[in-house]
Design an enzyme around this catalytic site. Structure first.
Site, PDB file in Angstrom:
ATOM      1  N   GLU A 123       0.731  -1.170  -0.118  1.00 44.76           N
ATOM      2  CA  GLU A 123      -0.058  -0.043   0.023  1.00 44.76           C
ATOM      3  C   GLU A 123       0.894   1.054   0.007  1.00 44.76           C
ATOM      4  O   GLU A 123       0.962   1.950   0.963  1.00 44.76           O
ATOM      5  CB  GLU A 123      -0.822   0.077   1.165  1.00 44.76           C
ATOM      6  CG  GLU A 123      -0.173  -0.293   2.555  1.00 44.76           C
ATOM      7  CD  GLU A 123      -1.656  -0.255   3.519  1.00 44.76           C
ATOM      8  OE1 GLU A 123      -2.396  -1.017   3.663  1.00 44.76           O
ATOM      9  OE2 GLU A 123      -1.075   0.621   4.532  1.00 44.76           O
ATOM     10  N   GLY A 143       2.296   4.965  -1.215  1.00 44.52           N
ATOM     11  CA  GLY A 143       1.843   6.209  -1.208  1.00 44.52           C
ATOM     12  C   GLY A 143       3.033   7.141  -2.073  1.00 44.52           C
ATOM     13  O   GLY A 143       3.018   7.387  -2.972  1.00 44.52           O
ATOM     14  N   CYS A 146       1.397  33.616   9.461  1.00 43.61           N
ATOM     15  CA  CYS A 146       1.848  34.274  10.853  1.00 43.61           C
ATOM     16  C   CYS A 146       2.439  33.080  11.734  1.00 43.61           C
ATOM     17  O   CYS A 146       1.938  32.990  12.725  1.00 43.61           O
ATOM     18  CB  CYS A 146       0.604  34.776  11.557  1.00 43.61           C
ATOM     19  SG  CYS A 146      -0.003  36.270  10.511  1.00 43.61           S
TER      20      CYS A 146
END
Length: 425
Positions: free
Chosen positions: A275, A277, A344
């Site tokens: 699996e 990614g 910020c």
């Protein structure tokens, strides 16, 4: 070995794209994605039941999923929305693996309705699953955590014992016994021991752990172990001085361990799953941004129009992402910059003390290896909006596969807030 990082797109192409699609935006390389998917399939072709379940969380875009579907990939999902996206693209049944933790009952129910393979993270989830769907599926998987610290000979280490995922071996034995008594017939084993490993050793060593566990579980419980999911963890070389993994070497290393451990135990019919990614998409996506300000104080700063909401890994982890100043690929890197966004937050920096060519205002910067866990981890702090996603097709054309967010999107969830109506038109 130093790997030269070059963008998969030219300055002329980017200049043209930016006329229609304002920066910042994500750009994915269709050709690279397809070639990588083919190579992965080749690496594990020796295992008759092999299947890649792409980790949707890495790059949750249906256009990307559709490309991978063409190469026989399934999807690995960990939430209801990822299940919905998989279903919408046409994945169904055992082409979907649902690996979740702390799982809401309605998500178990949705996974069951879609016929997905459910991978249980904890022994207590057996009862939760049964309550949610009224039965135990005939095919079920459980996630293993060996505890302790996982180490490789090249110094890579991770700490499974500190991870919230998975069951102990004793719990795996108990879980398989309970599940079998409740009607389960086909079993899977799953584990994830280390993240983003840039070494060909990791998968064979993980395989050794899981294959040995599978033999012991079969001996102790008598259940039929149908598949073993090696999960993710194969990384990519974010830095130019890292040597990339060779998936063909990795696949061969796993094959040797398979024949050493599983075949003699009479378990040569076990299918393997991955699996991946980051390995599947990471190098094939970039964040494109423009230099809009320069600042000269105690350091030299270049301000760009992207920020950490577009790519949070550098701010969150201090992660390195290589940067190319387009059109200056061969210019000397003789200027030291902090490359910053406008949030910020002082950690809103894509690079700190990075040696780069002289950057002029309006220059396009390509931030490499953002194809996985890039857009997916975006957020809206300071009211910043997520960028568009574009696909560079094999023929050189560009397809918008997700538009940029607008203020209307941001304010749309303020249900019944009349004061914002002028921005919702």
């Amino acid at each position: 070995m130093t790997v030269e990082k070059r963008p998969f797109v030219t300055k002329a192409q980017l200049d043209e794209i930016a006329k229609t699609h304002p920066t910042p935006f994500y750009l994915y390389d269709e050709r690279g994605i397809r070639e990588n998917a083919k190579k992965l399939k080749q690496a594990f072709s020796w295992n008759m039941g092999y299947k890649e379940y792409f980790a949707v969380k890495a790059t949750p875009n249906p256009y990307i999923l559709q490309i991978l579907k063409e190469y026989g990939c399934g999807t690995d999902c960990s939430s209801a929305t990822e299940l919905m996206m998989s279903d919408a693209v046409g994945f169904s049944g055992h082409d979907i693996m649902f690996s979740s933790n702390d799982t809401p009952p309605e998500e178990f129910a949705l996974a069951d309705r879609l016929g997905a393979i459910i991978n249980l993270d904890d022994i207590t989830h057996i009862e939760s699953l049964e309550q949610a769907i009224g039965h135990i599926p005939e095919t079920i998987s459980c996630r293993f955590n060996p505890g302790g610290v996982f180490t490789l000979s090249n110094g890579i280490m991770d700490n499974p014992g500190d991870a919230k995922y998975g069951m102990t071996e004793a719990q795996m034995v108990e879980a398989f016994t309970i599940l079998a008594a409740k009607g389960a017939k086909e079993f899977g084993i799953h584990a994830f021991l280390a993240s983003n490993t840039v070494t060909n050793e990791y998968y064979p060593e993980l395989a050794r752990v899981l294959f040995s566990l599978a033999v012991r579980l079969h001996e102790k419980t008598g259940v039929h172990i149908k598949f073993i999911n090696l999960s993710g963890g194969i990384g990519i070389p974010y830095r130019p001085d890292q040597e990339p993994n060779d998936i063909l070497v990795i696949g061969e290393g796993v094959r040797r361990v398979y024949e050493e451990i599983l075949v003699p135990a009479g378990m040569g019919d076990v299918a393997l799953c991955t699996e991946l990614g980051r390995f599947m998409l990471g190098p094939y996506g970039v964040l494109v941004t423009k230099a809009i300000h320069e600042k000269h104080t105690y350091k030299e700063y270049i301000g760009v129009d992207a920020c950490a909401v577009n790519l949070m890994r550098p701010a969150m982890y201090g992660a390195y992402h290589h940067i190319t100043v387009m059109g200056k690929e061969d210019a000397p890197c003789d200027h030291k910059y902090d490359v910053t966004g406008s949030l910020c937050e002082n950690n809103d920096k894509f690079a700190v003390d990075r040696m780069l060519p002289k950057i002029d205002m309006g220059d396009l910067l390509v931030i490499h290896d953002a194809g996985a866990h890039g857009f997916a981890m975006g957020y809206n702090y300071n009211g910043k909006l997520k960028s568009a996603e574009l696909l560079l097709r094999e023929d050189g054309s560009v397809q918008k596969i997700r538009r940029a967010e607008t203020a209307k999107d941001y304010f749309a969830t303020l249900d019944g807030c009349g004061m914002m109506q002028k921005y919702l038109k």
